[in-house]
Design a protein around this motif. Structure first.
Motif, PDB file in Angstrom:
ATOM      1  N   ALA A  25       0.837  -1.212   0.000  1.00 29.06           N
ATOM      2  CA  ALA A  25       0.000   0.000   0.000  1.00 29.06           C
ATOM      3  C   ALA A  25       0.869   1.257   0.000  1.00 29.06           C
ATOM      4  O   ALA A  25       0.575   2.232  -0.702  1.00 29.06           O
ATOM      5  CB  ALA A  25      -0.929  -0.004   1.211  1.00 29.06           C
ATOM      6  N   ARG A  26       1.957   1.263   0.767  1.00 27.87           N
ATOM      7  CA  ARG A  26       2.856   2.419   0.791  1.00 27.87           C
ATOM      8  C   ARG A  26       3.523   2.630  -0.560  1.00 27.87           C
ATOM      9  O   ARG A  26       3.674   3.764  -1.022  1.00 27.87           O
ATOM     10  CB  ARG A  26       3.913   2.237   1.881  1.00 27.87           C
ATOM     11  CG  ARG A  26       3.375   2.413   3.298  1.00 27.87           C
ATOM     12  CD  ARG A  26       4.480   2.262   4.312  1.00 27.87           C
ATOM     13  NE  ARG A  26       3.988   2.393   5.670  1.00 27.87           N
ATOM     14  CZ  ARG A  26       4.736   2.208   6.755  1.00 27.87           C
ATOM     15  NH1 ARG A  26       6.009   1.874   6.629  1.00 27.87           N
ATOM     16  NH2 ARG A  26       4.212   2.345   7.963  1.00 27.87           N
ATOM     17  N   TRP A  27       3.941   1.528  -1.192  1.00 28.68           N
ATOM     18  CA  TRP A  27       4.556   1.646  -2.517  1.00 28.68           C
ATOM     19  C   TRP A  27       3.559   2.231  -3.516  1.00 28.68           C
ATOM     20  O   TRP A  27       3.898   3.115  -4.304  1.00 28.68           O
ATOM     21  CB  TRP A  27       5.018   0.277  -3.001  1.00 28.68           C
ATOM     22  CG  TRP A  27       6.305  -0.179  -2.399  1.00 28.68           C
ATOM     23  CD1 TRP A  27       7.253   0.590  -1.786  1.00 28.68           C
ATOM     24  CD2 TRP A  27       6.789  -1.522  -2.364  1.00 28.68           C
ATOM     25  NE1 TRP A  27       8.298  -0.199  -1.364  1.00 28.68           N
ATOM     26  CE2 TRP A  27       8.046  -1.496  -1.710  1.00 28.68           C
ATOM     27  CE3 TRP A  27       6.291  -2.743  -2.811  1.00 28.68           C
ATOM     28  CZ2 TRP A  27       8.810  -2.639  -1.498  1.00 28.68           C
ATOM     29  CZ3 TRP A  27       7.050  -3.880  -2.603  1.00 28.68           C
ATOM     30  CH2 TRP A  27       8.292  -3.830  -1.956  1.00 28.68           C
ATOM     31  N   GLN A  28       2.337   1.709  -3.503  1.00 26.91           N
ATOM     32  CA  GLN A  28       1.334   2.175  -4.448  1.00 26.91           C
ATOM     33  C   GLN A  28       0.993   3.640  -4.201  1.00 26.91           C
ATOM     34  O   GLN A  28       0.842   4.416  -5.152  1.00 26.91           O
ATOM     35  CB  GLN A  28       0.085   1.300  -4.342  1.00 26.91           C
ATOM     36  CG  GLN A  28       0.310  -0.128  -4.826  1.00 26.91           C
ATOM     37  CD  GLN A  28      -0.895  -1.024  -4.585  1.00 26.91           C
ATOM     38  OE1 GLN A  28      -1.607  -0.869  -3.600  1.00 26.91           O
ATOM     39  NE2 GLN A  28      -1.126  -1.952  -5.496  1.00 26.91           N
ATOM     40  N   LEU A  29       0.862   4.016  -2.932  1.00 26.01           N
ATOM     41  CA  LEU A  29       0.568   5.409  -2.602  1.00 26.01           C
ATOM     42  C   LEU A  29       1.719   6.315  -3.036  1.00 26.01           C
ATOM     43  O   LEU A  29       1.500   7.379  -3.636  1.00 26.01           O
ATOM     44  CB  LEU A  29       0.321   5.561  -1.104  1.00 26.01           C
ATOM     45  CG  LEU A  29       0.109   6.995  -0.595  1.00 26.01           C
ATOM     46  CD1 LEU A  29      -1.108   7.615  -1.261  1.00 26.01           C
ATOM     47  CD2 LEU A  29      -0.040   7.001   0.930  1.00 26.01           C
ATOM     48  N   LEU A  75      14.569 -10.403  -3.663  1.00 21.81           N
ATOM     49  CA  LEU A  75      13.122 -10.424  -3.482  1.00 21.81           C
ATOM     50  C   LEU A  75      12.448  -9.811  -4.699  1.00 21.81           C
ATOM     51  O   LEU A  75      12.817  -8.714  -5.134  1.00 21.81           O
ATOM     52  CB  LEU A  75      12.723  -9.653  -2.220  1.00 21.81           C
ATOM     53  CG  LEU A  75      13.312 -10.195  -0.914  1.00 21.81           C
ATOM     54  CD1 LEU A  75      14.511  -9.343  -0.485  1.00 21.81           C
ATOM     55  CD2 LEU A  75      12.273 -10.197   0.202  1.00 21.81           C
ATOM     56  N   GLU A  76      11.471 -10.521  -5.242  1.00 23.16           N
ATOM     57  CA  GLU A  76      10.777 -10.067  -6.440  1.00 23.16           C
ATOM     58  C   GLU A  76       9.296  -9.841  -6.132  1.00 23.16           C
ATOM     59  O   GLU A  76       8.706 -10.560  -5.321  1.00 23.16           O
ATOM     60  CB  GLU A  76      10.949 -11.084  -7.570  1.00 23.16           C
ATOM     61  CG  GLU A  76      12.417 -11.306  -7.937  1.00 23.16           C
ATOM     62  CD  GLU A  76      12.606 -12.406  -8.970  1.00 23.16           C
ATOM     63  OE1 GLU A  76      11.588 -12.941  -9.465  1.00 23.16           O
ATOM     64  OE2 GLU A  76      13.764 -12.740  -9.281  1.00 23.16           O
ATOM     65  N   PHE A  77       8.710  -8.848  -6.805  1.00 19.00           N
ATOM     66  CA  PHE A  77       7.344  -8.429  -6.552  1.00 19.00           C
ATOM     67  C   PHE A  77       6.588  -8.340  -7.871  1.00 19.00           C
ATOM     68  O   PHE A  77       7.200  -8.375  -8.946  1.00 19.00           O
ATOM     69  CB  PHE A  77       7.353  -7.068  -5.846  1.00 19.00           C
ATOM     70  CG  PHE A  77       8.280  -6.999  -4.668  1.00 19.00           C
ATOM     71  CD1 PHE A  77       7.860  -7.382  -3.407  1.00 19.00           C
ATOM     72  CD2 PHE A  77       9.605  -6.582  -4.839  1.00 19.00           C
ATOM     73  CE1 PHE A  77       8.723  -7.346  -2.332  1.00 19.00           C
ATOM     74  CE2 PHE A  77      10.480  -6.547  -3.753  1.00 19.00           C
ATOM     75  CZ  PHE A  77      10.039  -6.930  -2.497  1.00 19.00           C
ATOM     76  N   PRO A  78       5.258  -8.207  -7.829  1.00 20.00           N
ATOM     77  CA  PRO A  78       4.522  -8.006  -9.084  1.00 20.00           C
ATOM     78  C   PRO A  78       5.098  -6.799  -9.826  1.00 20.00           C
ATOM     79  O   PRO A  78       5.464  -5.791  -9.213  1.00 20.00           O
ATOM     80  CB  PRO A  78       3.087  -7.733  -8.605  1.00 20.00           C
ATOM     81  CG  PRO A  78       2.998  -8.458  -7.291  1.00 20.00           C
ATOM     82  CD  PRO A  78       4.349  -8.296  -6.665  1.00 20.00           C
ATOM     83  N   GLU A  79       5.186  -6.891 -11.148  1.00 18.15           N
ATOM     84  CA  GLU A  79       5.833  -5.843 -11.944  1.00 18.15           C
ATOM     85  C   GLU A  79       5.197  -4.474 -11.740  1.00 18.15           C
ATOM     86  O   GLU A  79       5.878  -3.451 -11.795  1.00 18.15           O
ATOM     87  CB  GLU A  79       5.790  -6.219 -13.428  1.00 18.15           C
ATOM     88  CG  GLU A  79       6.740  -7.362 -13.791  1.00 18.15           C
ATOM     89  CD  GLU A  79       6.778  -7.614 -15.279  1.00 18.15           C
ATOM     90  OE1 GLU A  79       6.210  -6.783 -16.030  1.00 18.15           O
ATOM     91  OE2 GLU A  79       7.363  -8.625 -15.705  1.00 18.15           O
ATOM     92  N   ASN A  80       3.890  -4.454 -11.514  1.00 19.12           N
ATOM     93  CA  ASN A  80       3.210  -3.169 -11.361  1.00 19.12           C
ATOM     94  C   ASN A  80       3.289  -2.619  -9.942  1.00 19.12           C
ATOM     95  O   ASN A  80       2.703  -1.586  -9.635  1.00 19.12           O
ATOM     96  CB  ASN A  80       1.738  -3.291 -11.770  1.00 19.12           C
ATOM     97  CG  ASN A  80       0.964  -4.258 -10.873  1.00 19.12           C
ATOM     98  OD1 ASN A  80       1.554  -5.121 -10.226  1.00 19.12           O
ATOM     99  ND2 ASN A  80      -0.343  -4.112 -10.843  1.00 19.12           N
TER     100      ASN A  80
END
Length: 284
Positions: free
Chosen positions: A10-14, A224-229
């Motif tokens: 949530a912090r990344w998206q914000l 560590l890998e995350f969803p691309e978006n």
């Protein structure tokens, strides 16, 4: 078991939205920092998702960026609320900042590629093996040992989440021979490693002594890998001098190339299980 990611995503998206809104409004980080009465570095940390932001400051930001659509404002405020929530790991008390950061990243990751030079990977440790490792760093504080042990066992549930964490680990052969605790503890740990390696989302490879020197001798690390978006990969390394997080593209590329070399040099998953089983039998 449903996945509990905590506030990190949530912090990344914000942060990404706030950066986009600021740039669209033609406002610099310094300018919005002056409006909020804070440092420019704090704005950078908010936009990178490293820290959360208060509701009041967020409202000021959206007004300054001329965000007038009610649904858009509500969506941004909802991300702020999620980003201010405490992660599940807060149930285990105050953690060192860098460790809390790692646990948050691990909770948000979809894939972790790990190399271990000296000990079993934390997500694949048995409780008794983990107790020996943790108590060695806290010999005079049994309560702290138990608290960190419970947290480590809770972290392992990421391998059972829906969807589960994809976990790929390469361990130096020395890890398999280093007797930790007792022969019984070590034997059970090796058997547990074999069992975990049979899961569809877990890959275990052993880098044999016969390879001699290899780039992994410089130390353990995690990719560590995350969803691309959501976010680009992050590399985590832990040393006596402190923990380090690498995010620049060239750093990720260099570490990923190292991992590719380690993978090529390591035994296959099947051959690795055979070697682990043979060492476990010698401890019987």
């Amino acid at each position: 078991m449903s996945r509990e990611t905590g506030p990190t995503i949530a912090r990344w998206q914000l942060g990404r939205q706030l950066k986009s809104l600021r740039e669209a409004a033609g406002i610099t980080q310094m300018q919005i920092a002056e409006v909020l009465g804070c440092s420019e570095s704090k704005i950078y940390k908010i936009e990178s998702g490293d820290v959360g932001i208060g509701r009041g400051d967020l409202l000021v930001m959206m007004d300054r960026y001329e965000v007038k659509d009610d649904s858009h404002r509500e969506a941004v405020l909802d991300l702020q609320k999620q980003g201010r929530q405490r992660g599940w790991w807060s149930r285990y008390g105050q953690l060192p900042n860098n460790y809390a950061t790692y646990v948050g990243l691990e909770a948000a990751a979809t894939t972790v590629r790990n190399f271990e030079l000296a000990v079993m990977p934390g997500l694949l440790q048995t409780e008794e093996y983990a107790r020996v490792i943790i108590s060695a760093s806290r010999p005079d504080n049994e309560g702290e040992t138990e608290r960190h042990l419970r947290l480590r066992m809770e972290r392992q549930k990421r391998l059972e989440d829906d969807p589960p964490l994809n976990y790929w680990t390469i361990v130096d052969e020395s890890v398999l021979h280093r007797e930790t605790g007792s022969r019984e503890v070590m034997r059970e740990q090796l058997r547990h490693l074999i069992d975990m390696s049979k899961r569809s989302n877990v890959t275990v490879q052993v880098l044999p002594y016969s390879e001699g020197w290899h780039p992994g001798t410089l130390g353990s690390f995690n990719i560590l890998e995350f969803p691309e978006n959501v976010h680009s990969p992050v590399v985590y390394t832990e040393t006596l001098a402190g923990d380090a997080y690498l995010e620049r593209q060239e750093e990720i590329g260099r570490v990923s190339l190292t991992y590719t070399h380690l993978h090529a040099a390591a035994l296959s998953a099947t051959k690795s299980r055979e070697l682990i089983a043979a060492i476990a039998r010698d401890l019987a």
